[in-house]
Every structure is written in C-alpha cells, then in structure tokens.
Design a protein around this motif. Structure first.
Motif, PDB file in Angstrom:
ATOM      1  N   LYS A  22       0.852  -1.190   0.000  1.00 26.26           N
ATOM      2  CA  LYS A  22       0.000   0.000   0.000  1.00 26.26           C
ATOM      3  C   LYS A  22       0.887   1.240   0.000  1.00 26.26           C
ATOM      4  N   VAL A  23       0.550   2.200  -0.853  1.00 22.01           N
ATOM      5  CA  VAL A  23       1.316   3.442  -0.939  1.00 22.01           C
ATOM      6  C   VAL A  23       1.003   4.298   0.281  1.00 22.01           C
ATOM      7  N   MET A  24       1.991   4.463   1.150  1.00 27.85           N
ATOM      8  CA  MET A  24       1.811   5.261   2.357  1.00 27.85           C
ATOM      9  C   MET A  24       2.141   6.735   2.126  1.00 27.85           C
ATOM     10  N   TYR A  25       2.935   6.993   1.080  1.00 27.33           N
ATOM     11  CA  TYR A  25       3.302   8.383   0.772  1.00 27.33           C
ATOM     12  C   TYR A  25       3.680   8.474  -0.696  1.00 27.33           C
ATOM     13  N   ALA A  26       3.226   9.526  -1.357  1.00 26.82           N
ATOM     14  CA  ALA A  26       3.630   9.821  -2.733  1.00 26.82           C
ATOM     15  C   ALA A  26       3.624  11.330  -2.886  1.00 26.82           C
TER      16      ALA A  26
ATOM     17  N   GLN B 248       4.321   0.335   1.910  1.00 26.33           N
ATOM     18  CA  GLN B 248       4.353  -0.573   3.064  1.00 26.33           C
ATOM     19  C   GLN B 248       3.961  -1.964   2.590  1.00 26.33           C
ATOM     20  N   HIS B 249       4.806  -2.975   2.881  1.00 25.92           N
ATOM     21  CA  HIS B 249       4.543  -4.339   2.423  1.00 25.92           C
ATOM     22  C   HIS B 249       3.968  -5.218   3.523  1.00 25.92           C
ATOM     23  N   ASN B 250       4.408  -5.031   4.738  1.00 28.67           N
ATOM     24  CA  ASN B 250       3.859  -5.709   5.901  1.00 28.67           C
ATOM     25  C   ASN B 250       4.209  -4.845   7.111  1.00 28.67           C
ATOM     26  N   LYS B 251       3.963  -5.340   8.298  1.00 23.55           N
ATOM     27  CA  LYS B 251       4.183  -4.512   9.486  1.00 23.55           C
ATOM     28  C   LYS B 251       5.641  -4.102   9.636  1.00 23.55           C
TER      29      LYS B 251
ATOM     30  N   THR C 161      -1.068   8.448  -2.699  1.00 21.35           N
ATOM     31  CA  THR C 161      -1.168   7.910  -1.348  1.00 21.35           C
ATOM     32  C   THR C 161      -2.485   7.151  -1.177  1.00 21.35           C
ATOM     33  N   GLY C 162      -2.378   5.943  -0.630  1.00 13.92           N
ATOM     34  CA  GLY C 162      -3.559   5.118  -0.405  1.00 13.92           C
ATOM     35  C   GLY C 162      -3.775   4.057  -1.463  1.00 13.92           C
ATOM     36  N   ASP C 163      -3.076   4.165  -2.604  1.00 16.38           N
ATOM     37  CA  ASP C 163      -3.243   3.171  -3.667  1.00 16.38           C
ATOM     38  C   ASP C 163      -2.707   1.802  -3.249  1.00 16.38           C
TER      39      ASP C 163
END
Length: 284
Positions: free
Chosen positions: A202-206, A220-223, A239-241
């Motif tokens: 998930k894209v956390m920042y762009a 982010q791929h996992n925790k 962001t959010g994709d």
C-alpha cells in the motif's frame, strides 16, 4: 534522523485520514438535517445522475484513446573479472550465453579470462508503456477492489521476518548500500525509464514533502518492511493506492539528484538495510 522523518510522515498521513473521516461524519449530519427538503433532494439527485453519466462517458472516451507502445532498448555494461571467474560462470551471472560473451568481446572459443579483465555485456530491455491519445504515459492500474483493499490492510498489519522483492528498475547499480553511510542502492538509467513496485503493498506516501528525496514514493509491504523510491520524474500512483509487484509506479528522473537514477531503499522497522539479499540475482 531519517527514521524520525519517516515516523513524522506516517503520523501526518494518519492525521490526514482522521480529518477526512471527521469531515465525512459532519457531511452526513448536514445531509440528515436537510432531508426534509424534497425538492432540493430531487435536484441534487438529478445533478448527480448527470455528473455520473458525464464521468462514465469521459472514462469511456479516455479508455478508447489509450494504447500500448513497446520499446526495446540496448544497454552495454562492463564486468570486471574476479578471482575464480570463468566464461561460463560470468555468462550464468549475467543471464547470457558464452557464445554471446565471445562475440561481444571479439574473443575466440579457446580464450580464457584473467582477473581484472573487463568484459562488455550487452543487454536488451523491452518496456511496454500505456499511453494516451497524446502519447503521454498513463498509470496502468485498475482501482483496487474492496476485497483487495481489505486483504492489503491485513497484510500491512501482519508481522513478517522477510519480504521477497523484485528489481524496481533496469540498469546498473552505481551506488551500493553501505551501513551508516547510504540509505539504499542507487540504480542508474534513462529519464522516463519505468520504476516498479518491488512487492505488493500500500502506498503510504507519494509526493515531494521530503526535500532530499525529491519526488518520493513509500510502499508498506507488511508490518515490518517498507520500500522507498526517490528522485522520480513523475509519480503514477497516489497515497492510499494498492500496488502489486512489477507494477509501474513512477518514471525515473533526477529530482534533487545529480544523475538520472532511482534511490531504492528497504527499511526494516524503519531502519535502512541492504536490499541486495532480498533481490533476485538475475534481472527479470
């Protein structure tokens, strides 16, 4: 210092989502208060229907105008022979044949290599790009389904001991990882070369909020693991994709950098680590 900046970025993003949620709740309350006005509701519904039809027509027109373009480029790299190398071993490392090595370096079949000798290796890269009617690249991604979003949300919360990565770009690694000195590896290329997601996430920042990174994407791929892609010319995600391994997420550039490349970082629990052990030896 770098970790704290990433932490601040994540905190800011979390605050943004909270603000959006609060705003949404306020809007619901306002709609409830005005529900007794039937005429206004009917007008709003008609306007929404017209807007939806227009959006559908625009989306269809854009879809009809989109085409794909395939370009094959040839790159030459130079390999310095190491102790114990043979032509067969060098060919295996670089995904080519001994016959090709001999031809590229004008060597005969009985030739042997020596430590320190530099060999030419020619690679071909075929890139298929989705373009619009004006020939401009567009992001080749479909909106994530609700099931896909839920699965990714669960994945990013799950603890993991490792992550399987794919190469984010074709090109030569011109800057290796050095603990305490560099944040990742730098892969050189040409302006506009595709930068791809190294794994599902998930894209956390762009954006461009962290100046030293230029145009930056954080996935982010996992925790425990995330990747970052810096100095891009153009971002193709937001962001959010939800992104998948191998999906193009940006175009390579030189934003806040002295050369065209992508700075690729792998972070474990926020700390930069060497991504090479997590990447395949061959280039896919």
């Amino acid at each position: 210092m770098l970790r704290s900046r990433f932490d601040r970025t994540k905190t800011g993003l979390a605050g943004l989502w909270v603000a959006v949620a609060i705003s949404g709740c306020a809007n619901v309350g306002q709609q409830g208060a005005s529900a007794d006005n039937a005429a206004a509701s009917a007008q709003a519904a008609a306007a929404a229907a017209q807007a939806s039809d227009a959006a559908t027509q625009a989306q269809q027109a854009a879809s009809d105008a989109v085409t794909t373009r395939t370009v094959t480029t040839t790159k030459t790299i130079h390999y310095r022979v190491k102790r114990g190398d043979t032509l067969a071993r060098i060919a295996q490392k670089n995904n080519c044949s001994v016959k090709d090595l001999l031809a590229w370096n004008r060597m005969n079949a009985s030739a042997h290599v020596k430590k320190g000798q530099v060999l030419r290796i020619v690679t071909q890269q075929t890139v298929t790009t989705t373009v619009d009617a004006n020939g401009n690249p567009v992001a080749a991604r479909a909106p994530a389904s609700s099931a896909d979003s839920r699965a990714m949300a669960a994945q990013t919360r799950r603890a993991a001991k490792s992550v399987a990565l794919a190469w984010p770009a074709q090109g030569v690694v011109v800057e290796p990882f050095q603990a305490g000195e560099t944040r990742g590896i730098e892969i050189a290329g040409n302006a506009g070369d595709p930068v791809r997601a190294a794994a599902d996430g998930k894209v956390m920042y762009a954006g461009t909020g962290l100046n030293e990174y230029g145009s930056l994407i954080i996935v982010q791929h996992n925790k425990d693991f995330l990747t970052a892609y810096s100095h891009n010319r153009k971002l193709l995600v937001k962001t959010g994709d939800i992104v998948h391994q191998g999906q193009q997420i940006a175009e390579m550039g030189n934003e806040n950098n002295t050369r065209v490349s992508v700075l690729f970082e792998l972070r474990h629990d926020g700390m930069p680590i060497d991504p090479m052990p997590y990447l395949p030896q061959g280039r896919g």
